[in-house]
Design an enzyme around this catalytic site. Structure first.
Site, PDB file in Angstrom:
ATOM      1  N   ARG A 205      19.705 -14.722  -4.211  1.00  9.61           N
ATOM      2  CA  ARG A 205      19.656 -15.921  -3.384  1.00  9.61           C
ATOM      3  C   ARG A 205      21.065 -16.256  -2.924  1.00  9.61           C
ATOM      4  O   ARG A 205      22.050 -15.923  -3.619  1.00  9.61           O
ATOM      5  CB  ARG A 205      19.104 -17.112  -4.194  1.00  9.61           C
ATOM      6  CG  ARG A 205      17.626 -17.052  -4.460  1.00  9.61           C
ATOM      7  CD  ARG A 205      16.787 -17.287  -3.204  1.00  9.61           C
ATOM      8  NE  ARG A 205      15.364 -17.294  -3.468  1.00  9.61           N
ATOM      9  CZ  ARG A 205      14.531 -16.277  -3.195  1.00  9.61           C
ATOM     10  NH1 ARG A 205      14.983 -15.154  -2.671  1.00  9.61           N
ATOM     11  NH2 ARG A 205      13.240 -16.385  -3.430  1.00  9.61           N
TER      12      ARG A 205
ATOM     13  N   HIS B 171      17.162 -11.901   5.314  1.00 11.23           N
ATOM     14  CA  HIS B 171      16.212 -12.100   4.208  1.00 11.23           C
ATOM     15  C   HIS B 171      14.951 -11.241   4.411  1.00 11.23           C
ATOM     16  O   HIS B 171      13.828 -11.759   4.430  1.00 11.23           O
ATOM     17  CB  HIS B 171      15.848 -13.587   4.064  1.00 11.23           C
ATOM     18  CG  HIS B 171      15.266 -13.927   2.719  1.00 11.23           C
ATOM     19  ND1 HIS B 171      15.459 -15.127   2.098  1.00 11.23           N
ATOM     20  CD2 HIS B 171      14.478 -13.210   1.880  1.00 11.23           C
ATOM     21  CE1 HIS B 171      14.828 -15.151   0.942  1.00 11.23           C
ATOM     22  NE2 HIS B 171      14.207 -13.979   0.789  1.00 11.23           N
TER      23      HIS B 171
END
Ligand code: NDP
Ligand code: OXD
Length: 308
Positions: free
Chosen positions: A223, A271
């Protein structure tokens, strides 16, 4: 009839709703604001809006529509109910493909060759055997363990680090904060595949980078909150790191005018390292709804105290 509500403050979940409804006509799947959505017993979430979970008085299960669950923190009203996540072989395989691309891109110097081509330069970067490169994988869970195994099978020198001790064939392993330094020492390529928790927030920082081999490469698929961005930029500028590949960011999507896009040595992907299909999410949620209704142990339940 069980009612499900799909909650996200930034993703359109209309298609997921269609897939779930087709696969389980006996379940009633709602988007927020629709009649009876507030009666839902199950919430399927990605970045749920603040207050949306607390408003569900019949809530019995929160299901992440992803592998990670850190995004549930966008709603601090989440009551104390079981939380489950998606775990899937295709997710695992896709992550391994992404990381392998990143590893080969840097180990074989394709990054330099692409830059050379842009200037019509015929240069031959030194090629080294896989066994001469030490790769450290942070996080040896569903994704990290598979990535470590794959890279070891290709003869890279692979080591891994997790919270608890692990045994993985051809991978040397370290565990816990006290062994973090030993794990980092000698690493040429550091891969982060950890969940974002209070303990792992900002773990990719100046201290971590300084313990790697000079000119190491960092690949972050965990993340954005794992990276202290100023430290990463400083490490790239000072050649402590030669390159970084980032798939995840503190604020997504990354703004078009964000200077990160233009940072030398930084490769950015949006992502996409790995994501579950709607079919996979729908099947896993539906299976867990059935298990919930039959008082069976839920699949892929998260330890909410540990945060993953
Ligand atoms: P798992 O929960 O299966 O594994 C997490 C691993 O991290 C475990 O090995 C765990 O250790 C380790 N870990 C957790 N906290 C610490 C800590 N404080 N110190 C050391 N090790 C720690 O997760 P997954 O492998 O399924 O996924 C990992 C993450 O990958 C997700 O949370 C998500 O953030 C990210 N992800 C990113 C995607 C992308 O497209 N970029 C796609 C999918 C996931 P232990 O085994 O001892 O518990
Ligand atoms: C996930 C992700 O957690 O897509 O599955 O990042």
């Amino acid at each position: 009839m069980t009612r499900i509500v799909l909650l996200s403050q930034d993703s359109d979940l209309t298609e997921l709703r269609k897939t779930m409804q087709l696969k389980a006509p006996d379940i009633s799947v709602h988007l927020p604001g629709e009649a009876d959505a507030h009666l839902a017993e199950v919430a399927v979430c990605w970045n749920p809006p603040q207050g949306s979970l607390g408003a569900l008085k019949n809530l019995r299960l929160v299901h992440s529509l992803a592998a990670g669950v850190d995004h549930l923190r966008t709603d601090s009203s989440c009551p104390d109910v079981p939380v489950c996540r998606v775990v899937d072989p295709d997710l695992r395989r896709a992550m391994a493909e992404y990381v392998l691309w990143g590893v080969l891109h840097h180990h074989r110097h394709f990054d330099q060759m692409l830059a050379n081509q842009a200037q019509s330069l015929w240069r031959e970067p030194v090629q080294r055997p896989a066994s001469s490169w030490t790769i450290g994988v942070m996080g040896l869970g569903d994704l990290g363990a598979h990535v470590a195994e794959l890279l070891a099978s290709l003869s890279f020198n692979v080591r891994g680090w997790a919270r608890s001790p692990k045994t993985i064939a051809n991978v040397s392993t370290w565990a816990g904060p006290e062994q973090f330094g030993d794990f980092l020492n000698g690493v040429d390529c550091l891969i982060c595949l950890m969940p974002l928790t209070d303990e792992t927030q900002g773990i990719l920082n100046a201290s971590t980078f300084s313990q790697l081999n000079p000119g190491a490469v960092v690949i972050n698929c965990g993340r954005g909150g794992h990276v202290v961005m100023d430290d990463l930029l400083q490490a790239l500028a000072s050649d402590t790191l030669s390159a970084a590949l980032l798939d995840v960011f503190e604020h997504e999507p990354l703004a078009a005018d964000d200077p990160l896009w233009q940072t030398p040595g930084l490769t950015i992907t949006p992502h996409i390292a790995s994501s579950a299909t709607h079919e996979c999410i729908a099947e896993q949620v539906i299976a867990n709804v059935s298990r919930l209704n039959n008082n069976l142990t839920l699949h892929n339940q998260v330890n909410t105290r540990a945060g993953y």
